[in-house]
Design an enzyme around this catalytic site. Structure first.
Site, mmCIF file in Angstrom:
data_model
loop_
_atom_site.group_PDB
_atom_site.id
_atom_site.type_symbol
_atom_site.label_atom_id
_atom_site.label_comp_id
_atom_site.label_asym_id
_atom_site.label_seq_id
_atom_site.Cartn_x
_atom_site.Cartn_y
_atom_site.Cartn_z
ATOM 1 C CB SER A 1 29.734 49.505 58.416
ATOM 2 O OG SER A 1 30.890 49.232 59.143
ATOM 3 C CE LYS B 1 38.471 47.674 52.300
ATOM 4 N NZ LYS B 1 38.660 46.279 52.658
ATOM 5 C CG ASN C 1 41.597 48.260 56.448
ATOM 6 O OD1 ASN C 1 42.720 48.636 56.809
ATOM 7 N ND2 ASN C 1 40.944 47.300 57.058
ATOM 8 N N GLY D 1 40.022 33.380 43.989
ATOM 9 C CA GLY D 1 39.661 34.770 43.754
ATOM 10 C C GLY D 1 40.886 35.633 43.519
ATOM 11 C CB ALA E 1 38.987 40.113 49.594
ATOM 12 C CG ASN F 1 39.652 35.288 39.612
ATOM 13 O OD1 ASN F 1 38.822 35.185 40.526
ATOM 14 N ND2 ASN F 1 39.672 36.316 38.793
ATOM 15 C CG LEU G 1 43.825 32.489 33.205
ATOM 16 C CD1 LEU G 1 43.952 31.623 34.452
ATOM 17 C CD2 LEU G 1 44.073 31.631 31.963
ATOM 18 C CG LEU H 1 38.706 36.516 53.475
ATOM 19 C CD1 LEU H 1 39.542 35.287 53.775
ATOM 20 C CD2 LEU H 1 39.386 37.363 52.434
HETATM 21 P P1 ATR Z 1 36.475 41.902 46.780
HETATM 22 O O1 ATR Z 1 37.063 43.247 47.091
HETATM 23 O O2 ATR Z 1 35.446 41.446 47.760
HETATM 24 O O3 ATR Z 1 37.518 40.868 46.552
HETATM 25 P P2 ATR Z 1 36.164 42.147 43.930
HETATM 26 O O4 ATR Z 1 37.431 42.903 43.834
HETATM 27 O O5 ATR Z 1 34.992 42.581 43.120
HETATM 28 O O6 ATR Z 1 35.635 42.075 45.438
HETATM 29 O O7 ATR Z 1 36.482 40.601 43.592
HETATM 30 C C1 ATR Z 1 35.498 39.645 43.546
HETATM 31 C C2 ATR Z 1 36.127 38.297 43.368
HETATM 32 O O8 ATR Z 1 35.081 37.334 43.427
HETATM 33 C C3 ATR Z 1 36.807 38.113 42.024
HETATM 34 O O9 ATR Z 1 37.843 37.191 42.145
HETATM 35 C C4 ATR Z 1 35.654 37.533 41.190
HETATM 36 O O10 ATR Z 1 36.069 36.792 40.077
HETATM 37 P P3 ATR Z 1 36.314 37.515 38.649
HETATM 38 O O11 ATR Z 1 37.611 38.251 38.778
HETATM 39 O O12 ATR Z 1 36.348 36.401 37.710
HETATM 40 O O13 ATR Z 1 35.142 38.442 38.457
HETATM 41 C C5 ATR Z 1 35.043 36.621 42.199
HETATM 42 N N1 ATR Z 1 33.672 36.255 41.887
HETATM 43 C C6 ATR Z 1 32.571 37.010 42.053
HETATM 44 N N2 ATR Z 1 31.483 36.340 41.660
HETATM 45 C C7 ATR Z 1 31.906 35.117 41.239
HETATM 46 C C8 ATR Z 1 31.252 33.960 40.760
HETATM 47 N N3 ATR Z 1 29.925 33.917 40.613
HETATM 48 N N4 ATR Z 1 32.010 32.879 40.461
HETATM 49 C C9 ATR Z 1 33.337 32.903 40.626
HETATM 50 N N5 ATR Z 1 34.017 33.971 41.072
HETATM 51 C C10 ATR Z 1 33.315 35.065 41.391
#
Ligand code: ATR
Length: 504
Positions: free
Chosen positions: A253, A302, A323, A362, A366, A385, A388, A448
């Site tokens: 971190s 979190k 956080n 996404g 986050a 996303n 969906l 981000l």
């Molecule tokens: P964070 O807390 O960083 O947002 P998370 O809750 O695991 O992590 O969310 C990851 C996000 O990145 C999600 O929107 C995920 O899409 P899915 O909901 O479809 O899984 C997206 N993501 C991760 N890898 C991806 C990829 N290779 N292509 C498209 N979206 C991706």
């Protein structure tokens, strides 16, 4: 001769005095070990000469070493079963230890299971204090308090280096101080990632010193420079406020590098360190025990901290994640500084109506902070996303719109594009979540991901002439908000430029 005298003088000053930072010397020769000491002199109070790390040809000169440095020296020949490099019979190791004791060492490390050796006898006759060490690289013996008490009763210094496997194990280690109040001279440390707080807060453990190296040689060991400059571990006293970051993983971190210099900048007697946490429930027990004043929370905790909070802000309630936790009167209070760290730089453009519509890529953790922040500020948001269903759930909760990632091109007219997925992050830096999307120069694009600073998506946005917002700046802003929650002060302005976290 002068070196010897100096060594003795230091010994007298330090023993029974304030705890110390011990540099483990890892050079292959006597000269390399002296140079290593010289390079790190300003950070260390005592050194450990690891004879097992010296080349065979240098071992005959070990006895000269204490006269070459002006701090106390621990003599150690670590066997392989205890994490060392000594190859040879136990008999030859003990014979070497005995001959090395011709030098004016202040301490000698003899493993707890070595009974009645000539080295021990020679050390006692010469007034060299014996450190009785026990290493456990796979866990914790269940009789640590008993072991420490037993060794101490013989007048030796117990050294226990064990490997906590959980926060509960770490609690057991920190209890050494209260359970064994009467044992003044002892060294207790937790190796590995769970053990790191015990190395940094060695004074709270009641340990005589903590071990560091120029290049770490034991699990979880950190560099002497980090120990002394980043954490200033030797300055911790009973009034020091303890802060930290909890997560899993957590040891990489950036937050300690934001918070520790900030505390110093306002002359606040506080330290901020990483806690690897397997169980949030156990961590709150540790937090009470160490009287932790506040902490940052990162993935995956979190949401898990929420049941333990007596007070939360509107944003925490909406986003469902926290956080930042601070100790308020008799309760823990939670905020979400990701929310403010994200939205702050957009507010002028939202107020001037330059940003009215946004596309959020996404729908994970986050994205939740981002969507709630934009919606609370009156923006019209569409979430796209890969999954969906996830987009739909977040959209329904926040009263926003949603669509699939493949339909990104339908939203090329929006004022703001925010990228919240992990796509494009190191090592997969060539990836782009919306490769067919065409940016236009009137758009503002917010990424981000902070490593690399310029993701593929941001490079395309830059080429299109868009205004950019970087993940690294958001990370720093949210850290500054945490600093305010922790201290009640603004982050010191003059430190701002030194937060160049990109290098790592
Ligand atoms: P964070 O807390 O960083 O947002 P998370 O809750 O695991 O992590 O969310 C990851 C996000 O990145 C999600 O929107 C995920 O899409 P899915 O909901 O479809 O899984 C997206 N993501 C991760 N890898 C991806 C990829 N290779 N292509 C498209 N979206 C991706």
């Amino acid at each position: 001769m002068q070196g010897v005298l100096l060594g003795v003088m230091y010994w007298n000053v330090k023993v029974g005095g304030s705890p110390m930072i011990c540099l483990v010397l890892t050079g292959g020769t006597i000269e390399a070990s002296v140079s290593q000491y010289e390079r790190n002199k300003e950070y260390v109070d005592i050194v450990e000469l690891r004879v097992d790390l010296l080349h065979e040809s240098s071992r005959s000169r070990v006895a000269t070493f204490p006269s070459l440095v002006d701090v106390p020296v621990i003599l150690t020949i670590r066997r392989q079963s205890d994490g060392g490099m000594y190859i040879g019979s136990e008999r030859s190791r003990l014979a070497l230890l005995e001959s090395c004791l011709d030098g004016k060492f202040d301490y000698v490390d003899i493993e707890d299971d070595v009974k009645r050796s000539m080295a021990e006898q020679k050390a006692r006759e010469a007034g060299v204090r014996i450190i009785r060490s026990k290493h456990d690289f796979s866990g914790m013996p269940n009789d640590i308090y008993h072991r420490i008490a037993k060794i101490s009763a013989k007048g030796d210094i117990p050294k226990l280096a064990v490997t906590p496997q959980s926060i509960l194990d770490l609690i057991t280690l920190f209890r050494v101080r209260t359970e064994l109040k009467d044992v003044e001279d002892k060294i207790v440390l937790g190796m590995g990632d769970f053990g790191l707080p015990s190395r940094i807060l060695y004074k709270r453990m009641g340990s005589l010193w903590t071990y560091c190296a120029e290049t770490p040689v034991a699990p979880g060991q950190i560099s002497v420079q980090q120990m002394k400059e980043l954490y200033q571990a030797d300055k911790v006293d009973d009034r020091t406020h303890i802060y930290g970051v909890i997560g899993n993983p957590v040891n990489h971190s950036f937050s300690p590098r934001i918070q520790n210099p900030g505390f110093r900048g306002i002359n606040f007697n506080a330290i901020y360190l990483p806690f690897l946490v397997d169980s949030v429930r156990s961590f709150f027990i540790l937090a009470e025990m160490l009287k932790i004043s506040g902490f940052s929370v990162t993935v995956p905790h979190k949401q898990q901290v929420l049941p333990y909070l007596g007070k939360i802000t509107r944003e925490v309630k909406q986003i469902g994640s926290c956080n930042t936790v601070v100790r308020a009167k008799n309760l823990w209070s939670g905020t979400n500084t990701d929310y403010y760290g994200f939205v702050e730089p957009l507010i002028p453009d939202i107020d001037s109506k330059e940003i009215q519509s946004a596309l959020v890529i996404g729908a994970g953790g986050a994205a939740r902070s981002v969507v709630w922040a934009l919606r609370n500020h009156g923006c019209k948001v569409t979430i796209i996303n890969r999954n969906l269903e996830r987009a739909k759930n977040l959209a329904q909760e926040t009263m926003t719109a949603y669509d699939t990632l493949e339909h990104a091109k339908l939203y090329e007219h929006v004022d703001l594009v925010v990228q919240t997925t992990s796509v494009g992050m190191v090592p997969a830096i060539e990836e782009d979540p919306i490769p067919d999307y065409t940016f236009n120069k009137n758009q503002i694009v917010y990424e981000l991901v902070y490593r690399p600073k310029y993701t593929k998506l941001l490079q395309r946005a830059l080429e299109a002439g868009c205004r950019l917002h970087f993940g690294i700046d958001m990370l720093i802003r949210q850290g500054k908000h945490q600093f305010e929650s922790f201290t009640g002060y603004h982050y010191p302005k003059r430190l701002e430029l030194s937060l160049d976290l990109e290098e790592d």
